[in-house]
Design an enzyme around this catalytic site. Structure first.
Site, PDB file in Angstrom:
ATOM      1  N   LYS A  43      -8.835  17.621  -5.008  1.00  0.00           N
ATOM      2  CA  LYS A  43      -8.949  17.181  -6.405  1.00  0.00           C
ATOM      3  C   LYS A  43     -10.414  17.241  -6.796  1.00  0.00           C
ATOM      4  O   LYS A  43     -11.290  17.335  -5.926  1.00  0.00           O
ATOM      5  CB  LYS A  43      -8.382  15.777  -6.570  1.00  0.00           C
ATOM      6  CG  LYS A  43      -9.200  14.667  -5.933  1.00  0.00           C
ATOM      7  CD  LYS A  43      -8.619  13.315  -6.337  1.00  0.00           C
ATOM      8  CE  LYS A  43      -9.542  12.194  -5.959  1.00  0.00           C
ATOM      9  NZ  LYS A  43      -8.988  10.899  -6.290  1.00  0.00           N
TER      10      LYS A  43
ATOM     11  N   CYS B 120      -4.297  11.086   1.972  1.00  0.00           N
ATOM     12  CA  CYS B 120      -3.496   9.861   1.829  1.00  0.00           C
ATOM     13  C   CYS B 120      -2.055  10.110   1.414  1.00  0.00           C
ATOM     14  O   CYS B 120      -1.129   9.886   2.201  1.00  0.00           O
ATOM     15  CB  CYS B 120      -4.165   8.932   0.833  1.00  0.00           C
ATOM     16  SG  CYS B 120      -5.839   8.512   1.342  1.00  0.00           S
TER      17      CYS B 120
ATOM     18  N   LYS C 272       0.818  -1.212   0.000  1.00  0.00           N
ATOM     19  CA  LYS C 272       0.000   0.000   0.000  1.00  0.00           C
ATOM     20  C   LYS C 272       0.856   1.269   0.000  1.00  0.00           C
ATOM     21  O   LYS C 272       0.659   2.170  -0.819  1.00  0.00           O
ATOM     22  CB  LYS C 272      -0.932  -0.037   1.219  1.00  0.00           C
ATOM     23  CG  LYS C 272      -1.689   1.236   1.486  1.00  0.00           C
ATOM     24  CD  LYS C 272      -2.644   1.552   0.357  1.00  0.00           C
ATOM     25  CE  LYS C 272      -3.128   2.955   0.421  1.00  0.00           C
ATOM     26  NZ  LYS C 272      -4.527   3.096   0.583  1.00  0.00           N
TER      27      LYS C 272
HETATM   28  C1  UGA Z   1      -4.730   7.973  -3.480  1.00  0.00           C
HETATM   29  C2  UGA Z   1      -4.349   6.784  -4.388  1.00  0.00           C
HETATM   30  O1  UGA Z   1      -4.429   7.173  -5.745  1.00  0.00           O
HETATM   31  C3  UGA Z   1      -5.284   5.597  -4.131  1.00  0.00           C
HETATM   32  O2  UGA Z   1      -4.891   4.484  -4.926  1.00  0.00           O
HETATM   33  C4  UGA Z   1      -5.217   5.236  -2.653  1.00  0.00           C
HETATM   34  O3  UGA Z   1      -6.089   4.157  -2.345  1.00  0.00           O
HETATM   35  C5  UGA Z   1      -5.614   6.451  -1.813  1.00  0.00           C
HETATM   36  O4  UGA Z   1      -4.721   7.543  -2.103  1.00  0.00           O
HETATM   37  C6  UGA Z   1      -5.508   6.059  -0.375  1.00  0.00           C
HETATM   38  O5  UGA Z   1      -4.389   5.812   0.103  1.00  0.00           O
HETATM   39  O6  UGA Z   1      -6.538   5.880   0.283  1.00  0.00           O
HETATM   40  P1  UGA Z   1      -6.645   9.851  -3.575  1.00  0.00           P
HETATM   41  O7  UGA Z   1      -6.061  10.408  -2.318  1.00  0.00           O
HETATM   42  O8  UGA Z   1      -8.119   9.708  -3.704  1.00  0.00           O
HETATM   43  O9  UGA Z   1      -6.042   8.381  -3.844  1.00  0.00           O
HETATM   44  O10 UGA Z   1      -6.167  10.811  -4.721  1.00  0.00           O
HETATM   45  P2  UGA Z   1      -5.352  10.706  -6.115  1.00  0.00           P
HETATM   46  O11 UGA Z   1      -6.294  10.527  -7.233  1.00  0.00           O
HETATM   47  O12 UGA Z   1      -4.235   9.739  -5.994  1.00  0.00           O
HETATM   48  O13 UGA Z   1      -4.768  12.184  -6.185  1.00  0.00           O
HETATM   49  C7  UGA Z   1      -3.876  12.657  -5.186  1.00  0.00           C
HETATM   50  C8  UGA Z   1      -3.424  14.062  -5.457  1.00  0.00           C
HETATM   51  O14 UGA Z   1      -2.517  14.077  -6.541  1.00  0.00           O
HETATM   52  C9  UGA Z   1      -4.523  15.064  -5.802  1.00  0.00           C
HETATM   53  O15 UGA Z   1      -4.300  16.246  -5.064  1.00  0.00           O
HETATM   54  C10 UGA Z   1      -4.351  15.297  -7.285  1.00  0.00           C
HETATM   55  O16 UGA Z   1      -4.762  16.580  -7.665  1.00  0.00           O
HETATM   56  C11 UGA Z   1      -2.839  15.137  -7.431  1.00  0.00           C
HETATM   57  N1  UGA Z   1      -2.406  14.747  -8.787  1.00  0.00           N
HETATM   58  C12 UGA Z   1      -2.799  13.563  -9.334  1.00  0.00           C
HETATM   59  C13 UGA Z   1      -1.567  15.587  -9.495  1.00  0.00           C
HETATM   60  O17 UGA Z   1      -1.176  16.668  -9.028  1.00  0.00           O
HETATM   61  N2  UGA Z   1      -1.147  15.211 -10.750  1.00  0.00           N
HETATM   62  C14 UGA Z   1      -1.523  14.048 -11.306  1.00  0.00           C
HETATM   63  O18 UGA Z   1      -1.094  13.757 -12.464  1.00  0.00           O
HETATM   64  C15 UGA Z   1      -2.365  13.204 -10.591  1.00  0.00           C
END
Ligand code: UGA
Length: 436
Positions: free
Chosen positions: A325, A262, A206
C-alpha cells in the site's frame, strides 16, 4: 515516579510503540535479539519506511529517555514490559507461528521483578494470553500478564499509536488495569474509548477487526466482479452504498485487494484457530474472502492478456508500485509485487517503479527489472500497470507519459487514477470493476 517501560521486539509495532511511549515521558528500553536492528535504531535510524517515525526516534533518543539493547538483563527493573514480536504464518499451515512470542515470554519471565506487568501486543490466536500468563506465573509468581492489542496502520503508525481510536485491555485483575491506565493516562485524558475485556476477548477483538476489514475489501471486490459481468461501475456503486452511514465509504476501494503483514495472515490464522476450537463453520466465509482477494490478482493478469496477447513472452510491461500500500516500503504479501512477478514468470519483461519499496522488492525478486524513476519504467512499454496508489502516480501528466510508451494502455489496479484525463490524453484505460 513515572513507570519504566520495556518494548520487546522492535519491528513496525515495537519500534513505533517504543518511540511513542518515550514521547509520553516514560523511560523506555527497546530490546531485540537482532543486533543489526538494535544498532540501527540506537543510531536513530529506522530499518523500514514509516512517515514521521525517524524524526520522533531521533528526538526521543536525544532526550535520553529511549535506549535500545540486545541484553534482557537491562530490563530487569522495568515496571511494564510490552511484547511486540511478530507472529508470521507458519510455512506448512495457515496457523500463526508463536515461536517468537514464546521466546519473548520466557526471556522476560526469567528476569522481570515481582510486581512487573507483562503486556502482550502481538496478534495471537485466542487462548495464547491465558497460556502465557500461566507460564509466566509458574516462573515468576509475583508478575502478571495482560493483553493490549494494537490497531495501528502502516503509513500512520505514529499517529495511530499516539491517538488510537480505542484502547482495549484484556486483564484478570484491577491492579493490571490500573497500571495500564497509568500508561495510557494521556489518551484517557483525551477521552479515548477504553474497553476492559477478559484475555480471550481482547485477543479476539484484534482478529475480528482485521477480519471485518478484509471482508469489506473482498465484498467490494466481489461487487467489482459482478459489475464487470453486468457492465456496471464499481466506483459509483461504492460511492452510492457508502453514503449509508451503516455501511460507510472507507475500505470500499475496489482493486487488486489486500496484502501486507497483517490482514492475509490474520484471517488465515483465525480460521486455523477456529478449527482447533471446533468453530470452523463460523469462519468458513473467510476462506471465500481470501479467495476473492487472490482472484483480483488473476483478473488483472487476464486484462493484460486481453489487451496484449495470451502469450506475454517479449512484451514490455511497466509496473507502478511494489509496496502493499502507499506510504510504506513493506512488500510482504504485496498484491502489486505478486502480479509483477507472475507477469514476469509468464515471459514478459517487467520494469517496476516504486518511490520507497524498490530495495525490499529487489531483495525478494532479484531477477525482476527496477527503475528509480517513473520515466525509466515507462520507456517503450507495451502496457502500464498502476498497482500501488502512491500520490505521485495520481499527479502524473497522462499526455507526457503517452510520449514515453510504445502503446498507451493503462490498467488501473487501484481505481485511483483520473480515468477521463487518461482517456483524453489518448490512453486505452482499463480498471477492475468498470466497463473495459
Ligand atoms: C491493518 C489494519 O488496518 C490495522 O488496523 C491493523 O492494526 C494492522 O493491519 C495490523 O494488524 O497490524 P495495515 O496492514 O497497515 O493495517 O494495512 P491497511 O491499511 O489495513 O491495508 C491493508 C490492505 O488492504 C492494503 O494492501 C490495501 O491496499 C488494501 N485495501 C485497503 C484495499 O484494497 N481497499 C481498501 O479500500 C482499503
Amino acid at each position: 515516579m513515572k513507570l519504566k517501560v520495556s518494548v520487546i521486539g522492535t519491528g513496525y509495532l515495537g519500534a513505533t510503540h517504543a518511540a511513542c511511549m518515550s514521547s509520553l515521558g516514560f523511560e523506555v528500553i527497546g530490546v531485540d535479539v537482532d543486533a543489526a536492528k538494535i544498532e540501527l535504531l540506537s543510531a536513530s535510524k529506522v530499518p523500514f519506511y514509516e512517515p514521521d517515525l525517524e524524526d520522533l526516534l531521533q528526538k526521543e533518543i536525544a532526550s535520553g529517555r529511549l535506549t535500545f539493547t540486545t541484553d534482557f538483563n537491562a530490563i530487569a527493573d522495568v515496571d511494564v514490559h510490552f511484547i511486540c514480536v511478530g507472529t508470521p504464518q507458519k510455512a506448512d499451515s495457515l496457523a500463526a507461528d508463536l515461536k517468537y512470542v514464546d521466546a519473548a515470554l520466557d526471556a522476560v519471565a526469567a528476569i522481570c521483578k515481582p510486581g512487573a506487568l507483562v503486556v502482550g501486543k502481538s496478534t495471537v490466536p485466542v487462548g495464547t494470553a491465558a497460556r502465557l500468563r500461566e507460564r509466566l506465573l509458574k516462573i515468576n509468581p509475583g508478575a502478571d500478564l495482560a493483553w493490549n492489542p494494537e490497531f495501528l496502520r502502516e503509513g500512520f503508525a505514529v499517529e495511530d499509536t499516539l491517538r488510537p481510536n480505542r484502547l482495549v485491555v484484556g486483564v484478570t485483575s484491577d491492579a493490571a488495569e490500573a497500571k495500564l491506565k497509568e500508561i495510557y493516562a494521556s489518551n484517557l485524558a483525551e477521552n479515548t474509548p477504553w474497553v476492559r475485556a477478559d484475555l480471550p476477548t481482547s485477543e479476539l477483538v484484534k482478529v475480528a477487526a482485521n477480519s471485518f476489514l478484509a471482508t469489506k475489501i473482498s465484498f467490494i471486490n466481489a461487487m467489482a466482479e459482478v459489475c464487470e459481468a453486468a457492465g456496471g461501475d464499481v466506483t459509483v456503486l461504492a460511492k452510492a452504498i457508502g453514503y449509508d452511514p451503516r455501511i460507510g465509504n472507507r475500505f470500499l476501494q475496489a482493486g487488486i485487494g489486500f496484502g501486507g503483514g497483517c490482514l492475509p495472515k490474520d484471517i488465515r490464522a483465525f480460521m486455523a484457530r477456529a478449527g482447533e476450537l471446533g468453530a470452523d463453520q463460523a469462519l468458513e466465509f473467510l476462506r471465500e474472502i481470501d479467495s476473492i482477494n487472490l482472484r483480483a490478482r488473476q483478473r488483472v493478469i487476464e486484462l493484460v492478456r486481453r489487451d496484449l496477447s495470451d502469450n506475454l513472452a517479449g512484451k514490455k510491461i511497466a509496473v507502478l508500485g511494489a509496496a502493499f500500500k502507499p506510504d510504506s516500503d513493506d512488500v510482504r504479501d504485496s498484491p502489486a509485487l505478486d502480479i509483477a512477478a507472475q507477469i514476469a514468470a509468464a515471459g514478459a519483461t517487467v520494469t517496476i517503479h516504486d518511490p520507497k519499496a524498490i530495495a525490499p522488492a529487489r531483495k525478494r525478486f532479484p531477477a525482476l527489472g527496477f527503475s528509480e524513476d517513473i520515466e525509466g519504467a515507462l520507456e517503450g512499454a507495451d502496457l502500464v500497470l498502476h498497482l500501488t496508489e502512491w500520490k505521485i502516480y495520481r499527479e502524473l501528466d497522462p499526455a507526457k507519459m503517452a510520449k514515453l510508451v510504445a502503446n498507451p494502455i493503462m490498467i488501473d489496479g487501484r481505481n485511483a487514477l483520473d480515468r477521463e484525463a487518461w482517456i483524453a490524453a489518448g490512453w486505452k484505460f482499463r480498471a477492475l470493476g468498470r466497463a473495459n
